[in-house]
Write an enzyme that holds these catalytic residues in place. Structure first.
Site, PDB file in Angstrom:
ATOM      1  N   SER A 136       0.854  -1.251  -0.044  1.00  0.00           N
ATOM      2  CA  SER A 136       0.041   0.116   0.014  1.00  0.00           C
ATOM      3  C   SER A 136       0.856   1.186  -0.162  1.00  0.00           C
ATOM      4  CB  SER A 136      -1.005   0.006   1.175  1.00  0.00           C
ATOM      5  OG  SER A 136      -1.619   1.291   1.376  1.00  0.00           O
ATOM      6  N   LYS A 162      -1.464  -1.042  -4.361  1.00  0.00           N
ATOM      7  CA  LYS A 162      -2.399  -0.207  -3.985  1.00  0.00           C
ATOM      8  C   LYS A 162      -1.972   0.933  -3.661  1.00  0.00           C
ATOM      9  CE  LYS A 162      -4.659   0.201   0.475  1.00  0.00           C
ATOM     10  NZ  LYS A 162      -5.313  -0.620   1.828  1.00  0.00           N
ATOM     11  N   LYS A 164      -2.951   5.271  -2.598  1.00  0.00           N
ATOM     12  CA  LYS A 164      -4.104   5.939  -1.911  1.00  0.00           C
ATOM     13  C   LYS A 164      -4.548   7.041  -2.828  1.00  0.00           C
ATOM     14  CE  LYS A 164      -3.995   4.090   2.364  1.00  0.00           C
ATOM     15  NZ  LYS A 164      -5.141   3.608   2.991  1.00  0.00           N
ATOM     16  N   ASP A 189      -7.373   3.017  -2.778  1.00  0.00           N
ATOM     17  CA  ASP A 189      -7.900   3.139  -1.440  1.00  0.00           C
ATOM     18  C   ASP A 189      -8.379   4.629  -1.400  1.00  0.00           C
ATOM     19  OD1 ASP A 189      -8.909   2.903   0.941  1.00  0.00           O
ATOM     20  OD2 ASP A 189      -7.097   2.186   1.744  1.00  0.00           O
ATOM     21  N   GLU A 214     -11.170   0.754  -3.097  1.00  0.00           N
ATOM     22  CA  GLU A 214     -11.513   0.507  -1.665  1.00  0.00           C
ATOM     23  C   GLU A 214     -12.093   1.800  -0.993  1.00  0.00           C
ATOM     24  OE1 GLU A 214      -8.145  -0.945   0.243  1.00  0.00           O
ATOM     25  OE2 GLU A 214      -8.672  -0.709   2.338  1.00  0.00           O
ATOM     26  N   ASP A 239     -13.605  -1.402   3.685  1.00  0.00           N
ATOM     27  CA  ASP A 239     -12.847  -1.297   4.829  1.00  0.00           C
ATOM     28  C   ASP A 239     -13.351  -0.823   6.115  1.00  0.00           C
ATOM     29  OD1 ASP A 239     -10.787  -0.708   6.868  1.00  0.00           O
ATOM     30  OD2 ASP A 239      -9.263  -0.198   5.220  1.00  0.00           O
ATOM     31  N   LYS A 263      -9.510  -6.433   8.731  1.00  0.00           N
ATOM     32  CA  LYS A 263      -8.528  -5.925   9.612  1.00  0.00           C
ATOM     33  C   LYS A 263      -8.997  -6.448  10.947  1.00  0.00           C
ATOM     34  CE  LYS A 263      -7.346  -1.734   7.272  1.00  0.00           C
ATOM     35  NZ  LYS A 263      -7.124  -0.263   7.077  1.00  0.00           N
ATOM     36  N   GLY A 291      -3.914  -3.669   6.354  1.00  0.00           N
ATOM     37  CA  GLY A 291      -2.853  -3.507   7.322  1.00  0.00           C
ATOM     38  C   GLY A 291      -3.153  -2.139   7.763  1.00  0.00           C
TER      39      GLY A 291
HETATM   40  O1  OSB Z   1      -7.026   1.990   4.700  1.00  0.00           O
HETATM   41  O2  OSB Z   1      -5.684   0.397   4.679  1.00  0.00           O
HETATM   42  C1  OSB Z   1      -5.870   1.385   4.891  1.00  0.00           C
HETATM   43  C2  OSB Z   1      -2.515   2.648   6.616  1.00  0.00           C
HETATM   44  C3  OSB Z   1      -3.440   3.353   7.806  1.00  0.00           C
HETATM   45  C4  OSB Z   1      -4.729   3.271   8.007  1.00  0.00           C
HETATM   46  C5  OSB Z   1      -5.368   2.784   6.873  1.00  0.00           C
HETATM   47  C6  OSB Z   1      -4.993   2.033   6.082  1.00  0.00           C
HETATM   48  C7  OSB Z   1      -3.635   1.944   5.824  1.00  0.00           C
HETATM   49  C8  OSB Z   1      -3.049   1.544   4.664  1.00  0.00           C
HETATM   50  C9  OSB Z   1      -1.557   0.690   5.028  1.00  0.00           C
HETATM   51  O3  OSB Z   1      -3.469   1.210   3.548  1.00  0.00           O
HETATM   52  C10 OSB Z   1      -1.265  -0.585   4.878  1.00  0.00           C
HETATM   53  C11 OSB Z   1      -0.095  -0.896   5.551  1.00  0.00           C
HETATM   54  O4  OSB Z   1       0.659  -0.919   4.908  1.00  0.00           O
HETATM   55  O5  OSB Z   1      -0.029  -1.459   6.574  1.00  0.00           O
HETATM   56 MG    MG Z   2      -8.075   0.870   3.318  1.00  0.00          MG
END
Ligand code: OSB
Ligand code: MG
Length: 367
Positions: A136, A162, A164, A189, A214, A239, A263, A291
């Site tokens: 991510s 992925k 953001k 995401d 996402e 999520d 999660k 994550g």
């Molecule tokens: O939305 O998945 C998410 C990190 C912090 C808060 C929300 C998210 C995330 C990530 C990082 O996408 C995932 C990772 O590398 O742990």
């Molecule tokens: Mg997410």
């Protein structure tokens, strides 16, 4: 087994890189590590994924400490627990606070698996010996920076990229990524950055062949997501909106998503994660493991969960060294060719490194 002692530690670790989402930037990671000890002094470990500010969800490190200290620890201490599935039932009267519940439930799962001399993955019913992972990538200063990071991650073998997105960092960025990487498994995401009025913009994402988008809409929505999903060919993955088996059941029946990101912390623990996994399998929806920038203990729990059959899509569990100069477990989590080998030792399968843990601890209390 009986939990005779619980130790809460507040850790602060510097991240190797700032991680930016639509709701904010992380430069440090602060979290609670939970250690539970049984009558023989054996330990189980869990990690809370609550951040210091309530921007991803309503929980924080401090609210988790309060809920653990004043409610959850007294509920499990000195009680006979024959199986960790009983813990979520014990916690049922306490509403939400899922990340606090999950941190201690996870520690009890680890301890249980160690006592049974089973890898946590096996205790959960998982059969995979290795798991596929993706990465991510946060919002960057420039598209060129982002393309460079994607290039590196693809070369390292990560199985899915992925990125953001947020308003102003979406269509043009994804178009550029696709121009350079026409065939990679790519997803976006939004962390709840869009509203129903943005439907036309979201529809434009369909042309890029994303594996999924996402959580485009509000963190508590499953109704508008169903409307958006009807107009998109790209699968929506939820999520933030899924806190429980019940949420998952309703989202599936409304058609709010075609994929679910599980999660452990967000849904209140491993037992609830398994229930959601089983439901999605019955209903024909794939799941993957999200994550929360976890340190090693949380990462180990994610790996164990991902061994369940219906985790058919690569998750966000990248290598320890991506996040930390030094992780809190031995060995650290490593990724080769986009795969993590599931540890075969009992429990979470990685040893918490007490010296490293102590060096990051800013507060510690025994209960
Ligand atoms: O939305 O998945 C998410 C990190 C912090 C808060 C929300 C998210 C995330 C990530 C990082 O996408 C995932 C990772 O590398 O742990
Ligand atoms: Mg997410």
């Amino acid at each position: 087994m009986m939990i005779k002692q619980v130790i809460l530690r507040h850790l602060k670790m510097k991240m190797n890189f700032p991680f930016t989402t639509s709701f904010g930037t992380f430069t440090d990671k602060e979290f609670i590590l939970v250690e539970v000890q049984d009558e023989n002094g054996a330990s189980g470990w869990g990690e809370s994924v609550a951040f210091t500010s309530p921007l991803y969800n309503e929980e924080t490190l401090k609210t988790n400490w309060h809920i653990l200290e004043d409610f959850l620890i007294p509920m499990i201490k000195d009680k006979e627990i024959s199986h960790p599935d009983e813990v979520s039932a014990l916690f049922k009267p306490i509403r939400k606070n899922n990340m606090a519940k999950s941190a201690i439930e996870g520690a009890i799962w680890d301890l249980y698996a160690k006592r049974e001399n089973l890898p946590l993955a096996t205790a959960l019913g998982g059969e995979k010996k290795e798991i596929e992972v993706g990465i991510s990538i946060g919002i960057q200063k420039s598209v060129d920076d982002l393309l460079g990071i994607i290039d590196g991650s693809v070369s390292e073998g990560y199985r899915r990229i992925k990125v953001k997105i947020k308003p102003g960092w979406d269509i043009d960025v994804i178009r550029e990524i696709r121009r350079h990487f026409p065939t990679i498994q790519l997803m976006a995401d939004a962390n709840s950055a869009y509203r129903l009025q943005d439907l036309e913009l979201l529809k434009q994402l369909d042309e890029f062949g994303l594996t999924m988008i996402e959580q485009p809409l509000a963190s508590d929505d499953i109704v508008d997501h169903a409307l958006v999903q009807k107009h998109l060919t790209t699968p929506i993955c939820l999520d933030e909106s899924i806190h429980s088996y019940e949420d998952a059941r309703k989202a599936i029946s409304l058609g709010s998503c075609k994929i679910i990101n599980i999660k452990i912390g967000r849904v209140g623990g491993l037992t609830e994660s398994k229930r959601i996994h089983d439901l999605c399998m019955e209903q024909g929806l794939p799941v993957w493991c999200g994550g929360m920038l976890e340190a090693g203990v949380g990462r180990a729990h994610n790996i164990a969960l991902t061994t369940l059959t219906n985790f058919t899509m690569p998750g966000d569990t990248a290598a320890s060294s991506r996040y930390w100069e030094r992780d809190i477990i031995d060995p650290e989590v490593t990724v080769h060719n986009g795969l993590i080998t599931v540890p075969s030792k009992a429990g979470i399968g990685y040893d918490p490194n007490i010296d490293a843990i102590e060096s990051f601890t800013v507060r510690k209390q025994n209960y």
